[in-house]
Write a protein that holds these residues in place. Structure first.
Motif, mmCIF file in Angstrom:
data_model
loop_
_atom_site.group_PDB
_atom_site.id
_atom_site.type_symbol
_atom_site.label_atom_id
_atom_site.label_comp_id
_atom_site.label_asym_id
_atom_site.label_seq_id
_atom_site.Cartn_x
_atom_site.Cartn_y
_atom_site.Cartn_z
ATOM 1 N N TRP A 102 13.554 20.708 17.552
ATOM 2 C CA TRP A 102 14.856 20.758 18.207
ATOM 3 C C TRP A 102 15.077 22.107 18.881
ATOM 4 C CZ3 TRP A 102 16.307 16.372 19.488
ATOM 5 C CH2 TRP A 102 16.217 15.279 18.647
ATOM 6 N N THR A 103 14.403 22.283 19.997
ATOM 7 C CA THR A 103 14.628 23.454 20.843
ATOM 8 C C THR A 103 15.901 23.218 21.656
ATOM 9 O OG1 THR A 103 13.380 22.502 22.680
ATOM 10 C CG2 THR A 103 12.131 23.841 21.081
ATOM 11 N N GLU A 104 16.387 24.231 22.319
ATOM 12 C CA GLU A 104 17.556 24.054 23.179
ATOM 13 C C GLU A 104 17.261 23.019 24.265
ATOM 14 O OE1 GLU A 104 19.691 27.769 24.263
ATOM 15 O OE2 GLU A 104 18.274 28.709 22.877
ATOM 16 N N GLU A 105 16.076 23.066 24.831
ATOM 17 C CA GLU A 105 15.698 22.107 25.873
ATOM 18 C C GLU A 105 15.667 20.677 25.326
ATOM 19 O OE1 GLU A 105 12.001 21.071 28.896
ATOM 20 O OE2 GLU A 105 11.998 22.977 27.838
ATOM 21 N N ASN A 106 15.073 20.491 24.150
ATOM 22 C CA ASN A 106 15.017 19.153 23.566
ATOM 23 C C ASN A 106 16.400 18.650 23.145
ATOM 24 O OD1 ASN A 106 12.316 18.643 23.985
ATOM 25 N ND2 ASN A 106 11.694 19.443 22.000
ATOM 26 N N ASP A 163 19.122 19.399 24.655
ATOM 27 C CA ASP A 163 19.770 19.036 25.910
ATOM 28 C C ASP A 163 19.327 17.634 26.358
ATOM 29 O OD1 ASP A 163 21.426 19.755 28.266
ATOM 30 O OD2 ASP A 163 19.507 19.557 29.295
ATOM 31 N N LYS A 164 18.038 17.369 26.284
ATOM 32 C CA LYS A 164 17.532 16.035 26.653
ATOM 33 C C LYS A 164 18.100 14.975 25.715
ATOM 34 C CE LYS A 164 13.120 17.779 28.376
ATOM 35 N NZ LYS A 164 11.677 17.850 28.090
ATOM 36 N N TRP A 165 18.136 15.279 24.437
ATOM 37 C CA TRP A 165 18.640 14.361 23.422
ATOM 38 C C TRP A 165 20.099 14.023 23.670
ATOM 39 C CZ3 TRP A 165 17.428 11.226 19.567
ATOM 40 C CH2 TRP A 165 18.353 10.973 18.554
ATOM 41 N N LEU A 166 20.909 15.045 23.873
ATOM 42 C CA LEU A 166 22.334 14.816 24.079
ATOM 43 C C LEU A 166 22.619 14.089 25.395
ATOM 44 C CD1 LEU A 166 23.727 18.214 22.760
ATOM 45 C CD2 LEU A 166 23.974 15.966 21.677
ATOM 46 N N THR A 167 21.740 14.259 26.373
ATOM 47 C CA THR A 167 21.902 13.570 27.653
ATOM 48 C C THR A 167 21.749 12.071 27.481
ATOM 49 O OG1 THR A 167 21.082 15.491 28.870
ATOM 50 C CG2 THR A 167 21.007 13.365 30.013
ATOM 51 N N ASN A 168 20.715 11.659 26.729
ATOM 52 C CA ASN A 168 20.462 10.225 26.534
ATOM 53 C C ASN A 168 19.501 10.052 25.354
ATOM 54 O OD1 ASN A 168 19.705 7.516 26.639
ATOM 55 N ND2 ASN A 168 19.815 7.448 28.875
ATOM 56 N N PRO A 169 20.016 9.972 24.128
ATOM 57 C CA PRO A 169 19.156 9.883 22.947
ATOM 58 C C PRO A 169 18.199 8.689 22.972
ATOM 59 C CG PRO A 169 21.463 10.063 22.295
ATOM 60 C CD PRO A 169 21.430 9.985 23.780
#
Length: 130
Positions: free
Chosen positions: A87-91, A93-99
């Motif tokens: 769970w990096t900041e980038e991941n 961000d991707k997760w919160l965009t569309n899990p």
């Protein structure tokens, strides 16, 4: 903005125009996050999550930098147990965009479409959930 200089047209693009275009496009959160605003936004996450304890979703204490699917006592979906991501900041961000797109088959369905909201939530988790 277009100006003429020595008979030539010169286009100027302001930083605000670029930022507006980026935010409107729904691109990944790149802006600096505001942890205080993220704390307020996190209240919407508390229907399923907590910082300190598992609930409908796993606890968020230590989430930034943690491998996926490893919180003791939480019953993860097979998709999340097998995701093998950190769970990096980038991941995040991707997760919160569309899990569901990021990890198909996961239990999480809630999406945060606004890039600044995602940045603020991630800043909160990074700063206050360690």
């Amino acid at each position: 903005m277009v100006r003429r200089a020595n008979g030539r047209r010169i286009a100027y693009v302001t930083a605000a125009a670029l930022l507006s275009a980026t935010v409107a496009s729904g691109s990944p959160a790149k802006a600096a996050g505001d942890a205080a605003r993220g704390e307020v936004l996190y209240q919407g996450c508390e229907d399923c999550h907590s910082i300190e304890k598992n609930d409908v979703g796993p606890m968020h204490k230590g989430v930034v930098g943690r491998p996926s699917g490893i919180v003791p006592g939480y019953n993860y979906s097979p998709a999340m147990r097998n995701a093998k991501i950190v769970w990096t900041e980038e991941n995040l961000d991707k997760w919160l965009t569309n899990p569901q797109q990021f990890i198909p088959g996961t239990k999480m369905f809630y999406e945060v479409k606004n890039p600044q909201d995602r940045a603020d939530l991630i800043a909160f988790l990074k700063e206050r959930a360690h």
